[in-house]
Design an enzyme around this catalytic site. Structure first.
Site, PDB file in Angstrom:
ATOM      1  N   SER A   6       0.853  -1.187   0.000  1.00 30.02           N
ATOM      2  CA  SER A   6       0.000   0.000   0.000  1.00 30.02           C
ATOM      3  C   SER A   6       0.888   1.236   0.000  1.00 30.02           C
ATOM      4  CB  SER A   6      -0.901   0.012   1.240  1.00 30.02           C
ATOM      5  OG  SER A   6      -1.548   1.259   1.313  1.00 30.02           O
ATOM      6  N   HIS A  31      -1.159  -1.175  -4.283  1.00 28.26           N
ATOM      7  CA  HIS A  31      -2.447  -0.822  -3.682  1.00 28.26           C
ATOM      8  C   HIS A  31      -2.501   0.700  -3.510  1.00 28.26           C
ATOM      9  CE1 HIS A  31      -6.069  -1.766  -1.373  1.00 28.26           C
ATOM     10  NE2 HIS A  31      -5.680  -0.839  -0.507  1.00 28.26           N
ATOM     11  N   ASP A  33      -4.792   3.750  -2.185  1.00 23.39           N
ATOM     12  CA  ASP A  33      -5.914   4.085  -1.309  1.00 23.39           C
ATOM     13  C   ASP A  33      -6.450   5.479  -1.591  1.00 23.39           C
ATOM     14  OD1 ASP A  33      -6.190   1.792   0.472  1.00 23.39           O
ATOM     15  OD2 ASP A  33      -4.213   2.331   1.238  1.00 23.39           O
ATOM     16  N   MET A  35      -9.034   8.274  -0.560  1.00 26.45           N
ATOM     17  CA  MET A  35      -9.918   8.697   0.538  1.00 26.45           C
ATOM     18  C   MET A  35     -10.429  10.095   0.227  1.00 26.45           C
ATOM     19  SD  MET A  35      -7.748   7.389   3.823  1.00 26.45           S
ATOM     20  CE  MET A  35      -6.894   5.798   3.809  1.00 26.45           C
ATOM     21  N   HIS A  64      -8.361   1.271  -4.333  1.00 26.14           N
ATOM     22  CA  HIS A  64      -9.326   1.052  -3.254  1.00 26.14           C
ATOM     23  C   HIS A  64     -10.034   2.381  -3.004  1.00 26.14           C
ATOM     24  CE1 HIS A  64      -9.802  -0.046   1.331  1.00 26.14           C
ATOM     25  NE2 HIS A  64     -10.966   0.083   0.705  1.00 26.14           N
ATOM     26  N   MET A  66     -12.198   4.569  -1.147  1.00 26.29           N
ATOM     27  CA  MET A  66     -12.892   4.825   0.118  1.00 26.29           C
ATOM     28  C   MET A  66     -13.553   6.191  -0.008  1.00 26.29           C
ATOM     29  SD  MET A  66      -9.932   3.374   2.620  1.00 26.29           S
ATOM     30  CE  MET A  66      -8.715   3.487   1.324  1.00 26.29           C
ATOM     31  N   MET A 135     -11.768  -5.717   4.720  1.00 19.96           N
ATOM     32  CA  MET A 135     -11.015  -4.790   5.572  1.00 19.96           C
ATOM     33  C   MET A 135     -10.794  -5.405   6.956  1.00 19.96           C
ATOM     34  SD  MET A 135     -10.402  -2.127   3.723  1.00 19.96           S
ATOM     35  CE  MET A 135      -9.622  -1.226   5.051  1.00 19.96           C
ATOM     36  N   ASP A 173      -6.990  -6.386   3.744  1.00 21.01           N
ATOM     37  CA  ASP A 173      -6.403  -5.047   3.799  1.00 21.01           C
ATOM     38  C   ASP A 173      -6.476  -4.479   5.211  1.00 21.01           C
ATOM     39  OD1 ASP A 173      -5.477  -2.518   3.254  1.00 21.01           O
ATOM     40  OD2 ASP A 173      -7.224  -1.885   2.083  1.00 21.01           O
TER      41      ASP A 173
END
Ligand code: DX5
Ligand code: ZN
Length: 219
Positions: A6, A31, A33, A35, A64, A66, A135, A173
């Site tokens: 990540s 990965h 992320d 957000m 991913h 979010m 998660m 994750d």
């Protein structure tokens, strides 16, 4: 086993070096992320950063999302060349449509679920999903402690997938490291997102080898 460092845990002022470390460690995915400061109380990267990374490395990007409104930004990540995109079950009102959209764009479609979301919630989408991001921390921050009951949850999801006869990959994750990776693998996880345990290590390449060995010995 598939290893997905990540990038959130890397030195964010030096992402090019982080990509090189991932390449040296033979990472299967990067990965990424995303957000939005709304679905989770934190802000990270956007599609321009994903595009820049995808242009610098041949390692596929594992996005991913979010975010509260995944539909509004899906095309940006597909256009940026991201190979895999996961949307959160809790944020996707029209989940079936989103997954179909991702697949129609020739990317792999994933669903991420929060620790409090039961695996049974996925039953209806298993036929149209490529991977589930289970998660094992509450999303929003790297470096959180692993939630131990995630191991039993992986096993339940694995059973659900097997019984339904689908080919769905389980990705875990959050807080993944040497003490839990073997048990997660035995429970049925195939892909492991590792943030702080990898980038926070003084020797990430050796750390990746240690994690791979732990999984190999578990099987
Ligand atoms: C948490 C993120 C994770 C995180 C994992 O919201 O989805 O991908 O970066 O990092 P570690 O391995 O440090 O928990
Ligand atoms: Zn993540």
């Amino acid at each position: 086993m598939r290893f997905a460092p990540s990038i959130l845990a890397a030195d964010l002022a030096d992402l090019a070096s982080a990509l090189q470390v991932c390449e040296s460690a033979d990472a299967d995915f990067i990965h990424f992320d995303v957000m939005d400061g709304h679905f989770v109380p934190n802000l990270t990267f956007g599609a321009p950063v994903a595009r820049a990374l995808a242009q610098r490395t041949s390692i596929p990007l594992d996005v991913h999302l979010m975010v509260s409104d995944p539909r509004s930004m899906l095309d940006d990540y597909l256009d940026a060349g991201c190979a895999r995109i996961a949307v959160h079950w809790e944020a996707a009102v029209h989940l079936d449509g989103l997954l179909t959209h991702i697949r129609n764009a020739d990317a792999r479609a994933g669903v991420a679920i929060n620790p409090a979301t039961p695996v049974e919630a996925l039953s209806a989408v298993l036929p149209i999903v490529d991977f589930v991001v289970l998660m094992s921390v509450n999303p929003g921050f790297g470096g959180q402690p692993f939630i131990e009951r995630s191991i039993a949850k992986v096993a339940r999801l694995h059973q659900l997938i097997e019984r339904a006869g689908h080919e769905v990959e389980i990705e875990v994750d959050g807080g993944v490291d040497t003490p839990n990776i073997a048990a997660l693998s035995r429970a049925g996880a195939a892909t492991f997102v590792v943030g702080s345990a990898f980038f926070g290590s003084s020797d990430p390449v050796t750390k990746a080898a240690e994690l791979r060995r732990a999984v190999a010995e578990a099987s």
